[in-house]
Write a protein that holds these residues in place. Structure first.
Motif, PDB file in Angstrom:
ATOM      1  N   TYR A  75       0.843  -1.194   0.000  1.00  0.00           N
ATOM      2  CA  TYR A  75       0.000   0.000   0.000  1.00  0.00           C
ATOM      3  C   TYR A  75       0.885   1.253   0.000  1.00  0.00           C
ATOM      4  N   ALA A  76       1.890   1.257   0.894  1.00  0.00           N
ATOM      5  CA  ALA A  76       2.777   2.422   0.980  1.00  0.00           C
ATOM      6  C   ALA A  76       3.484   2.663  -0.349  1.00  0.00           C
ATOM      7  N   VAL A  77       4.000   1.588  -0.931  1.00  0.00           N
ATOM      8  CA  VAL A  77       4.716   1.743  -2.196  1.00  0.00           C
ATOM      9  C   VAL A  77       3.766   2.245  -3.283  1.00  0.00           C
ATOM     10  N   SER A  78       2.526   1.739  -3.254  1.00  0.00           N
ATOM     11  CA  SER A  78       1.585   2.180  -4.287  1.00  0.00           C
ATOM     12  C   SER A  78       1.262   3.673  -4.145  1.00  0.00           C
ATOM     13  N   THR A  79       1.291   4.202  -2.908  1.00  0.00           N
ATOM     14  CA  THR A  79       1.030   5.644  -2.771  1.00  0.00           C
ATOM     15  C   THR A  79       2.185   6.459  -3.362  1.00  0.00           C
ATOM     16  N   VAL A  80       3.398   5.910  -3.271  1.00  0.00           N
ATOM     17  CA  VAL A  80       4.531   6.600  -3.906  1.00  0.00           C
ATOM     18  C   VAL A  80       4.344   6.586  -5.420  1.00  0.00           C
ATOM     19  N   VAL A  81       3.924   5.434  -5.941  1.00  0.00           N
ATOM     20  CA  VAL A  81       3.685   5.322  -7.380  1.00  0.00           C
ATOM     21  C   VAL A  81       2.596   6.307  -7.804  1.00  0.00           C
ATOM     22  N   ASN A  82       1.502   6.338  -7.034  1.00  0.00           N
ATOM     23  CA  ASN A  82       0.431   7.288  -7.356  1.00  0.00           C
ATOM     24  C   ASN A  82       0.949   8.718  -7.387  1.00  0.00           C
ATOM     25  N   THR A  83       1.754   9.040  -6.372  1.00  0.00           N
ATOM     26  CA  THR A  83       2.301  10.391  -6.275  1.00  0.00           C
ATOM     27  C   THR A  83       3.127  10.717  -7.518  1.00  0.00           C
ATOM     28  N   LEU A  84       3.968   9.755  -7.909  1.00  0.00           N
ATOM     29  CA  LEU A  84       4.832  10.011  -9.066  1.00  0.00           C
ATOM     30  C   LEU A  84       4.020  10.106 -10.354  1.00  0.00           C
ATOM     31  N   ILE A  85       2.991   9.266 -10.474  1.00  0.00           N
ATOM     32  CA  ILE A  85       2.173   9.329 -11.689  1.00  0.00           C
ATOM     33  C   ILE A  85       1.456  10.671 -11.774  1.00  0.00           C
ATOM     34  N   MET A  86       0.839  11.067 -10.662  1.00  0.00           N
ATOM     35  CA  MET A  86       0.082  12.318 -10.704  1.00  0.00           C
ATOM     36  C   MET A  86       1.005  13.521 -10.845  1.00  0.00           C
ATOM     37  N   GLY A  87       2.146  13.491 -10.133  1.00  0.00           N
ATOM     38  CA  GLY A  87       3.107  14.586 -10.257  1.00  0.00           C
ATOM     39  C   GLY A  87       3.720  14.644 -11.647  1.00  0.00           C
ATOM     40  N   GLY A  88       4.064  13.458 -12.165  1.00  0.00           N
ATOM     41  CA  GLY A  88       4.649  13.402 -13.511  1.00  0.00           C
ATOM     42  C   GLY A  88       3.667  13.873 -14.565  1.00  0.00           C
ATOM     43  N   GLY A  89       2.411  13.461 -14.412  1.00  0.00           N
ATOM     44  CA  GLY A  89       1.379  13.881 -15.357  1.00  0.00           C
ATOM     45  C   GLY A  89       1.216  15.390 -15.367  1.00  0.00           C
ATOM     46  N   GLU A  90       1.272  15.953 -14.168  1.00  0.00           N
ATOM     47  CA  GLU A  90       1.150  17.411 -14.065  1.00  0.00           C
ATOM     48  C   GLU A  90       2.297  18.086 -14.818  1.00  0.00           C
ATOM     49  N   LEU A  91       3.502  17.553 -14.633  1.00  0.00           N
ATOM     50  CA  LEU A  91       4.656  18.164 -15.304  1.00  0.00           C
ATOM     51  C   LEU A  91       4.575  18.003 -16.820  1.00  0.00           C
ATOM     52  N   LEU A  92       4.019  16.856 -17.264  1.00  0.00           N
ATOM     53  CA  LEU A  92       3.885  16.645 -18.706  1.00  0.00           C
ATOM     54  C   LEU A  92       2.965  17.686 -19.325  1.00  0.00           C
ATOM     55  N   ILE A  93       2.072  18.244 -18.527  1.00  0.00           N
ATOM     56  CA  ILE A  93       1.201  19.304 -19.043  1.00  0.00           C
ATOM     57  C   ILE A  93       1.830  20.677 -18.810  1.00  0.00           C
ATOM     58  N   THR A  94       2.270  20.931 -17.572  1.00  0.00           N
ATOM     59  CA  THR A  94       2.689  22.300 -17.255  1.00  0.00           C
ATOM     60  C   THR A  94       4.008  22.688 -17.922  1.00  0.00           C
ATOM     61  N   ILE A  95       4.936  21.739 -18.084  1.00  0.00           N
ATOM     62  CA  ILE A  95       6.221  22.145 -18.679  1.00  0.00           C
ATOM     63  C   ILE A  95       6.071  22.542 -20.151  1.00  0.00           C
ATOM     64  N   PRO A  96       5.523  21.664 -21.015  1.00  0.00           N
ATOM     65  CA  PRO A  96       5.411  22.098 -22.423  1.00  0.00           C
ATOM     66  C   PRO A  96       4.494  23.309 -22.599  1.00  0.00           C
ATOM     67  N   PHE A  97       3.341  23.297 -21.936  1.00  0.00           N
ATOM     68  CA  PHE A  97       2.420  24.413 -22.134  1.00  0.00           C
ATOM     69  C   PHE A  97       2.917  25.685 -21.445  1.00  0.00           C
ATOM     70  N   GLY A  98       3.527  25.526 -20.288  1.00  0.00           N
ATOM     71  CA  GLY A  98       4.083  26.695 -19.602  1.00  0.00           C
ATOM     72  C   GLY A  98       5.153  27.351 -20.453  1.00  0.00           C
ATOM     73  N   PHE A  99       5.998  26.515 -21.056  1.00  0.00           N
ATOM     74  CA  PHE A  99       7.032  27.048 -21.933  1.00  0.00           C
ATOM     75  C   PHE A  99       6.410  27.693 -23.164  1.00  0.00           C
ATOM     76  N   ALA A 100       5.434  27.001 -23.760  1.00  0.00           N
ATOM     77  CA  ALA A 100       4.810  27.528 -24.980  1.00  0.00           C
ATOM     78  C   ALA A 100       4.165  28.889 -24.706  1.00  0.00           C
ATOM     79  N   LEU A 101       3.481  29.009 -23.571  1.00  0.00           N
ATOM     80  CA  LEU A 101       2.823  30.275 -23.271  1.00  0.00           C
ATOM     81  C   LEU A 101       3.840  31.381 -23.006  1.00  0.00           C
ATOM     82  N   ALA A 102       4.902  31.035 -22.290  1.00  0.00           N
ATOM     83  CA  ALA A 102       5.941  32.043 -22.033  1.00  0.00           C
ATOM     84  C   ALA A 102       6.564  32.500 -23.349  1.00  0.00           C
ATOM     85  N   TYR A 103       6.796  31.547 -24.235  1.00  0.00           N
ATOM     86  CA  TYR A 103       7.385  31.836 -25.538  1.00  0.00           C
ATOM     87  C   TYR A 103       6.452  32.723 -26.356  1.00  0.00           C
ATOM     88  N   LEU A 104       5.174  32.381 -26.297  1.00  0.00           N
ATOM     89  CA  LEU A 104       4.165  33.157 -27.019  1.00  0.00           C
ATOM     90  C   LEU A 104       4.148  34.605 -26.524  1.00  0.00           C
TER      91      LEU A 104
END
Lengths: 304, 299
Positions: A75-104
């Motif tokens: 259970y504990a390990v799965s919460t780490v996995v969940n954390t990484l999936i959700m955190g990673g997913g957030e970065l997959l959105i915010t990094i490219p789009f954050g950069f694109a908007l700043a560039y724009l």
């Protein structure tokens, strides 16, 4: 011997003794609270992590058992996995789009840049519970506006909060909505730090826009990418209110982040030793990440 | 970008209606329009949830779950706000709790951090580098992961369910002390020397002569601190049990967890009233905000 010789010299350079009470007056209030509420909890957690304690009575010394438990508890390990999936997913959105908007918005000829920057940043000041409330209704599988809009594109009813994958995606959406403008600001600061003459000489060489993007802009701010990635990871390990309010960690615990697990084990079930071991591990892990961030990000932190 | 601009500058000398030149002349305009369209698109997406919140708060109670969802309420009502203010414990109680806690956090953190930053920047004293290392150490640890041991410390001190528990642990703010130190290092010490010559006390020199010179640092740190405190959720959730002391975010949580509260429109109104002060503060102090946020990494 050497000390005796050096002492008077150092004394001379150092403080004015008649300022001693003034210095105490500046330092002491902060220091007392800091020791009690920041440093003492760390010591407390380290000590408690080697014990078993229900919150009352004596501490039971258990050695490294709480730590072993953390790494062997699925259970504990799965919460780490969940954390990484959700955190990673957030970065997959915010990094490219954050950069694109700043560039724009870095294009000075674009009208109303300030207004757009404001609009993009506004979600950052929205309280997480409010984000959770609005998105819970917007993502409602039957009457939610998101599914309604998607239906015009021929996309059927998506069970946003009801299946593990989509529930994680929902959390990612809320967090990205709040974090995007924030990430953009870092990229904006990075872009403003690129010397103009690099572009001018590229123009002379006849480089086109894409070439300038890939050979000048992105390499020049690659540290910002790393920096934002670290901040996002540290943020992911503090993930709690959004999944707590939207999905209560479900379905099938898919959106239970480590923070939520630590709180339910510790304060919910009085397993203070185990929760303290988790806190210590988080302090170590996030501390190392922050150290890396300090080393690479010294400049970006002060540009903004 | 600039390559486009060059063709644009060259072409006006060729007076023609031929397609190729027209396209060349139009290219910068087209680019600009496309960029603007993308910017507007993202603006709409990012602001949409807040518009949706506003729209829901103005809809008659019970019409929020109607299909198809509508952005413009068929009938605009302020009843939801009336309901928010007439709960068993009314909105204004929570609102004032939040205002009080956030204000104390700002005042406390600004004072203590500025004083500490000043001591670190402008005095020499034994143990200074140890103190600075401890502060840097604190900056490495996000305070949220310490919630469990902090809870135990606060419990030992008998502060569970006390308002002071929402203030005292946060006002000795290591990042604040660090930021003030950095700003203050950049201000020449001649102000302090001249104050001493005129016989002013050390604290007066700090408060009246020196601090105004780092005004922007105070402003940036204050607004960011206020919004952090206004929005903070985990700690108040853990520490407070008396509903009369709740701050807005945990009250919102209580509303949606309560199986007897089924009035989504009322919850939307409450959520809207929670957001509005933060958004207004942001718009008013925008520049300070962005500067402050870019130097803080706490979430």
């Amino acid at each position: 011997m050497g000390n005796v010789l050096r002492l008077p010299l150092r004394r001379k350079r150092v403080y004015y003794p008649y300022h001693r009470s003034a210095i105490l007056q500046f330092v002491l209030p902060f220091l007392v609270l800091y020791v009690v509420f920041r440093l003492w909890p760390v010591v407390y957690a380290i000590a408690l992590s080697f014990h078993e304690w229900q919150g009352l009575g004596d501490w039971n010394f258990v050695g490294f058992r709480n730590y072993v438990r953390f790494f062997t508890d699925t259970y504990a390990v799965s919460t780490v996995v969940n954390t990484l999936i959700m955190g990673g997913g957030e970065l997959l959105i915010t990094i490219p789009f954050g950069f694109a908007l700043a560039y724009l918005l870095a294009d000075r000829k674009l009208p109303a840049r300030g207004l757009f920057r404001t609009l993009y940043f506004i979600p950052r000041v929205v309280a997480l519970p409010v984000g959770a409330i609005v998105f819970t209704l917007m993502l409602h599988h039957d009457v939610g506006v998101v599914n309604y809009i998607l239906s015009f594109f021929g996309i059927g009813n998506i069970p946003w909060l009801r299946t593990p994958g989509f529930a994680r995606l929902s959390v990612i959406m809320v967090r990205s909505w709040i974090g995007l403008g924030f990430v953009m600001i870092y990229f904006t600061a990075g872009l403003e730090g690129i010397p103009e003459d690099l572009y001018e000489s590229a123009d002379i060489d006849g480089a086109n826009g894409l070439q300038k993007l890939f050979y000048i802009t992105i390499p020049m701010i690659r540290r910002v990418f790393v920096f934002v990635g670290i901040i996002g990871t540290v943020g992911a390990f503090q993930l709690f209110p959004v999944p707590f309010m939207m999905t209560q960690g479900g379905p099938s615990r898919a959106t239970t982040p480590i923070m939520m697990y630590m709180l339910t084990r510790g304060i919910g079930h009085n397993q203070y030793g185990f929760a303290s071991a988790m806190a210590v591990l988080l302090v170590l892990f996030l501390g190392i990440l922050a150290l890396v961030q300090f080393r690479i990000g010294g400049r970006e932190r002060t540009i903004g | 970008m600039s390559t486009q601009r060059n063709t644009g500058e060259n072409s006006p000398s060729i007076p023609s209606l031929s397609g190729a030149t027209l396209v060349q002349q139009m290219a910068p305009v087209l680019r600009k329009t496309t960029k603007l369209a993308i910017a507007v698109f993202f603006g709409v997406i990012l602001i949409f949830p807040l518009i949706w919140l506003l729209s829901g708060a103005l809809k008659p109670s019970g019409t929020l779950m109607r299909f198809p969802p509508t952005l413009i309420p068929e009938r605009i009502t302020l009843n939801n706000f009336r309901n928010v203010f007439s709960q068993g414990i009314p909105f204004q109680t929570y609102f004032m709790n939040s205002v009080l806690i956030s204000a104390l956090n700002v005042v406390g953190a600004v004072f203590l951090s500025a004083m500490m930053g000043y001591a670190l920047a402008k005095y020499d004293f034994p143990g200074k580098s140890l103190l600075f290392s401890l502060i840097l150490l604190g900056m490495l640890i996000p305070i949220q992961v310490l919630v469990v041991p902090m809870f135990l410390v606060v419990r030992d001190l008998g502060l569970i369910n006390a308002r002071s528990a929402l203030v005292l642990p946060f006002i000795a703010h290591p990042l604040g002390a660090f930021l003030f130190r950095q700003y203050m290092l950049g201000v020449p010490s001649s102000v302090i020397e001249s104050g001493r010559i005129e016989g002013a006390g050390e604290f007066r020199i700090f408060a009246q002569l020196f601090s105004p010179m780092v005004g922007p640092a105070f402003a940036a740190f204050s607004v960011v601190m206020f919004v952090h405190s206004w929005n903070s959720f985990v700690w108040p959730y853990v520490v407070l049990s008396d509903a009369r002391k709740f701050v807005l975010p945990i009250w919102l949580n209580q509303l949606i967890q309560d199986p007897y509260v089924r009035d989504n429109a009322m919850i939307f109104a409450a959520a809207l009233l929670t957001v509005v002060p933060a958004v207004i503060l942001f718009i008013v102090f925008q520049r300070r905000f962005v500067a402050g946020f870019a130097t803080t990494t706490e979430k």
